[in-house]
Each structure stands twice: as C-alpha cells, then as structure tokens.
Design a protein around this motif. Structure first.
Motif, PDB file in Angstrom:
ATOM      1  N   PRO A 191      -7.502  -3.423   5.404  1.00 12.38           N
ATOM      2  CA  PRO A 191      -7.735  -2.295   4.617  1.00 12.38           C
ATOM      3  C   PRO A 191      -9.057  -1.479   4.719  1.00 12.38           C
ATOM      4  N   ASP A 192     -10.133  -2.318   4.643  1.00 15.33           N
ATOM      5  CA  ASP A 192     -11.473  -1.725   4.761  1.00 15.33           C
ATOM      6  C   ASP A 192     -12.022  -1.056   5.990  1.00 15.33           C
ATOM      7  N   SER A 193     -11.190  -1.425   6.998  1.00 17.88           N
ATOM      8  CA  SER A 193     -11.618  -0.925   8.323  1.00 17.88           C
ATOM      9  C   SER A 193     -10.634   0.368   8.676  1.00 17.88           C
ATOM     10  N   ALA A 194      -9.792   0.583   7.910  1.00 22.99           N
ATOM     11  CA  ALA A 194      -8.706   1.559   8.151  1.00 22.99           C
ATOM     12  C   ALA A 194      -8.998   3.081   7.787  1.00 22.99           C
ATOM     13  N   ASP A 195      -8.739   4.134   8.638  1.00 27.26           N
ATOM     14  CA  ASP A 195      -9.115   5.259   8.210  1.00 27.26           C
ATOM     15  C   ASP A 195      -8.413   6.017   7.065  1.00 27.26           C
ATOM     16  N   MET A 196      -7.091   5.559   6.959  1.00 27.59           N
ATOM     17  CA  MET A 196      -6.113   5.908   6.112  1.00 27.59           C
ATOM     18  C   MET A 196      -5.421   4.764   5.416  1.00 27.59           C
ATOM     19  N   LEU A 197      -5.280   4.997   4.054  1.00 28.03           N
ATOM     20  CA  LEU A 197      -4.547   3.983   3.271  1.00 28.03           C
ATOM     21  C   LEU A 197      -3.177   4.324   2.770  1.00 28.03           C
ATOM     22  N   VAL A 198      -2.310   3.645   3.413  1.00 25.59           N
ATOM     23  CA  VAL A 198      -0.669   4.072   2.873  1.00 25.59           C
ATOM     24  C   VAL A 198      -0.422   3.179   1.744  1.00 25.59           C
TER      25      VAL A 198
END
Length: 126
Positions: free
Chosen positions: A84-91
């Motif tokens: 989650p830290d490296s994601a552009d979007m959090l779902v």
C-alpha cells in the motif's frame, strides 16, 4: 371429447411450471449499498486494496473480496502494487455480516440409539 393423451400434453407444462414456481421462493436477504467514483483512464497507475476497518484485514473473507476487486481492476488496466505504501491509489472497502439466524434440525434415531435402545431392535445382546 379430449383424449387422455391430449389432456396430458396440455396439462404437463402447466403442472411443471407450478411445481417449479413452488421451489422459487428465496429467503436469502442481502442489503447492498454501492458507491462508485469514476476512475481515471488507466495510465500505468498502481493500486492496493486495503480494509477500511483494520480488524477485517488479514482475514480469509476479506482476502476473497480483495482478490475479486483486484482482479476487476487488473482487467481494467491498472497494476497491483507490491504494498500500500508504493501504490498510486488505495482501494478501501468495508463489509458487515449480520448475526443471521440459527436453525437446528433433529431427526429421531439419527446419531443416537433410536427407538430400540443401545442393544438394537430386540433389546438384548445379539
């Protein structure tokens, strides 16, 4: 006068339809709320699926839902991030399960001695 064969041909579909409609009663209740936000067109963005409620994260049920959401987003062209830290979007999503109803069914003689006692039908040692 109608012959029995003609009567049977006419009555069979009606009887079949009535019989199938009796089986069609559904007692499952689901209250679903859906909110959709239009996503930008995929251009290499990454996503991570996280639980809105931290208590749900890591559970088997959450993993099942999260995998389904991730599969849909991957089909749309988004890439799943390693964390989650490296994601552009959090779902983020949340779900709840109510207490439901408990149903207990018993059948006489099943799992016990039945009507004849522990020694069988004749009540003595065979």
């Amino acid at each position: 006068m109608l012959s029995m064969k003609t009567f049977t041909r006419a009555a069979l579909p009606v009887a079949l339809a009535l019989g199938l409609s009796a089986c069609a009663t559904n007692t499952f209740k689901a209250d679903v709320s859906r909110f959709a936000v239009p996503l930008p067109a995929p251009q290499g963005q990454t996503f991570a699926v996280v639980a809105e409620d931290p208590k749900l994260a890591g559970g088997l049920e959450f993993a099942t839902y999260a995998n389904a959401v991730a599969a849909e987003l991957t089909q749309l062209g988004y890439a799943q991030a390693a964390s989650p830290d490296s994601a552009d979007m959090l779902v983020r999503f949340d779900y709840r399960v109510d207490g439901g109803r408990e149903r207990v069914r018993t059948s006489p003689g099943v799992g016990g001695y039945g009507a004849f006692g522990p020694w069988g039908r004749w009540g003595g040692w065979g």
